[in-house]
Design a protein around this motif. Structure first.
Motif, PDB file in Angstrom:
ATOM      1  N   ALA A   1       1.626  -1.205   0.140  1.00 45.12           N
ATOM      2  CA  ALA A   1       0.396   0.375   0.306  1.00 45.12           C
ATOM      3  C   ALA A   1       1.067   0.889   0.007  1.00 45.12           C
ATOM      4  O   ALA A   1       1.995   1.610  -1.147  1.00 45.12           O
ATOM      5  CB  ALA A   1      -1.212  -0.049   1.256  1.00 45.12           C
ATOM      6  N   ASN A   2       0.679   2.199   1.282  1.00 48.52           N
ATOM      7  CA  ASN A   2       1.148   3.146   0.470  1.00 48.52           C
ATOM      8  C   ASN A   2       2.299   3.109   2.271  1.00 48.52           C
ATOM      9  O   ASN A   2       2.951   4.415   2.163  1.00 48.52           O
ATOM     10  CB  ASN A   2       0.672   4.799   1.428  1.00 48.52           C
ATOM     11  N   HIS A   3       2.959   1.945   2.289  1.00 48.21           N
ATOM     12  CA  HIS A   3       4.177   2.209   2.983  1.00 48.21           C
ATOM     13  C   HIS A   3       5.570   2.044   2.492  1.00 48.21           C
ATOM     14  O   HIS A   3       6.800   1.234   3.406  1.00 48.21           O
ATOM     15  CB  HIS A   3       3.940   0.527   4.100  1.00 48.21           C
ATOM     16  N   ALA A   4       5.742   1.909   1.641  1.00 44.71           N
ATOM     17  CA  ALA A   4       6.855   1.299   1.043  1.00 44.71           C
ATOM     18  C   ALA A   4       7.153   2.305   0.011  1.00 44.71           C
ATOM     19  O   ALA A   4       6.316   2.835  -0.571  1.00 44.71           O
ATOM     20  CB  ALA A   4       6.933   0.365  -0.016  1.00 44.71           C
ATOM     21  N   PHE A   5       8.465   2.627  -0.850  1.00 44.16           N
ATOM     22  CA  PHE A   5       8.815   3.781  -1.543  1.00 44.16           C
ATOM     23  C   PHE A   5       9.500   2.908  -2.810  1.00 44.16           C
ATOM     24  O   PHE A   5      10.022   2.164  -3.218  1.00 44.16           O
ATOM     25  CB  PHE A   5      10.255   4.657  -0.921  1.00 44.16           C
ATOM     26  N   TYR A   6       8.823   3.164  -4.205  1.00 54.01           N
ATOM     27  CA  TYR A   6       8.308   2.154  -5.273  1.00 54.01           C
ATOM     28  C   TYR A   6       8.488   3.229  -5.707  1.00 54.01           C
ATOM     29  O   TYR A   6       9.230   4.332  -6.972  1.00 54.01           O
ATOM     30  CB  TYR A   6       6.326   2.234  -5.632  1.00 54.01           C
ATOM     31  N   VAL A   7       9.278   2.546  -7.152  1.00 46.67           N
ATOM     32  CA  VAL A   7      10.642   2.783  -7.729  1.00 46.67           C
ATOM     33  C   VAL A   7      10.225   2.024  -9.818  1.00 46.67           C
ATOM     34  O   VAL A   7      10.136   0.967  -9.397  1.00 46.67           O
ATOM     35  CB  VAL A   7      12.188   2.730  -7.880  1.00 46.67           C
ATOM     36  N   ASN A   8      10.493   2.972 -10.494  1.00 47.26           N
ATOM     37  CA  ASN A   8      10.476   2.284 -11.743  1.00 47.26           C
ATOM     38  C   ASN A   8      12.438   1.931 -11.683  1.00 47.26           C
ATOM     39  O   ASN A   8      12.668   2.409 -12.077  1.00 47.26           O
ATOM     40  CB  ASN A   8      10.232   3.257 -13.017  1.00 47.26           C
ATOM     41  N   PRO A   9      12.747   0.603 -12.599  1.00 49.26           N
ATOM     42  CA  PRO A   9      13.377  -0.274 -12.477  1.00 49.26           C
ATOM     43  C   PRO A   9      14.571   0.423 -13.734  1.00 49.26           C
ATOM     44  O   PRO A   9      15.367   0.258 -13.272  1.00 49.26           O
ATOM     45  CB  PRO A   9      12.961  -1.505 -12.553  1.00 49.26           C
TER      46      PRO A   9
END
Length: 213
Positions: A175-183
């Motif tokens: 959910a909103n608990h992580a840092f998401y990245v474009n690999p």
């Protein structure tokens, strides 16, 4: 494959994202699908960082735990960490199915950086693996694709901040608990890695994972 899936009573997926991808390809009756999420051992919730800190004299580092192979995007992570001069611990082995070319590229990129430590993989049931997660500041998995990656589930349950690829099903889990990245985007990974490393650890993600996974 389509005929086999139609013969099945139930088709199990680990996420809605996977179910939707499969459905685009095979157009099965939606009643056939059942989503059963990945889960991790609750022992990681109570992991003690002291064992790892006392053995390796390392704490508050970025941790990558897994095979050193192209799909995991480890080389890009190493190059970014070299630039940022952050401490990085890599726990994992070579992926012998694809040979050791990528492994050697990663080791070459590390050469001379005393802040990067490469350790042999730990037994999954060992207390030292759980302790490594608890001692880390960030567990990073900027892969090309993940569903969602057991190391980030385990690391998040142990209280680490999480950086994970946006490609796959990770958002369903964190959910909103992580840092998401474009690999594909090195600048995005660098920016989010800085944010994750600077963020004070809390127990919000750990509680979320304990409750749901």
């Amino acid at each position: 494959a389509g005929k086999m899936l139609n013969m099945a009573t139930v088709v199990i997926n680990d996420s809605k994202a996977e179910m939707n991808v499969m459905n685009k390809s095979y157009k099965l009756n939606k009643n056939k699908y059942k989503v059963i999420s990945y889960a991790v051992d609750k022992r990681f919730y109570n992991a003690d960082p002291r064992e790892f800190i006392e053995k390796y004299n390392l704490q508050d580092f970025i941790l990558y735990s897994g095979r050193i192979e192209p799909r995991k995007n480890v080389l890009k992570l190493i190059k970014i960490v070299n630039k940022l001069k952050y401490p990085l611990v890599i726990i994992g082995g070579k992926n012998y199915q694809e040979g050791d070319y990528y492994y050697k590229l990663c080791m070459k990129a590390i050469k001379g950086n005393k802040k990067i430590h490469v350790l042999d993989r730990f037994d999954h049931d060992s207390s030292i693996l759980a302790s490594a997660y608890a001692a880390a500041k960030v567990v990073a998995l900027p892969s090309w694709l993940e569903n969602p990656g057991l190391s980030v589930l385990e690391g998040g349950l142990a209280g680490a901040n999480i950086l994970v690829t946006a490609r796959g099903s990770a958002k369903e889990y964190f959910a909103n608990h992580a840092f998401y990245v474009n690999p594909f985007d090195e600048e995005d990974i660098e920016e989010k890695l800085v944010q994750a490393y600077r963020k004070k650890k809390d127990n919000k993600l750990a509680k979320h994972i304990k409750k749901n996974f």
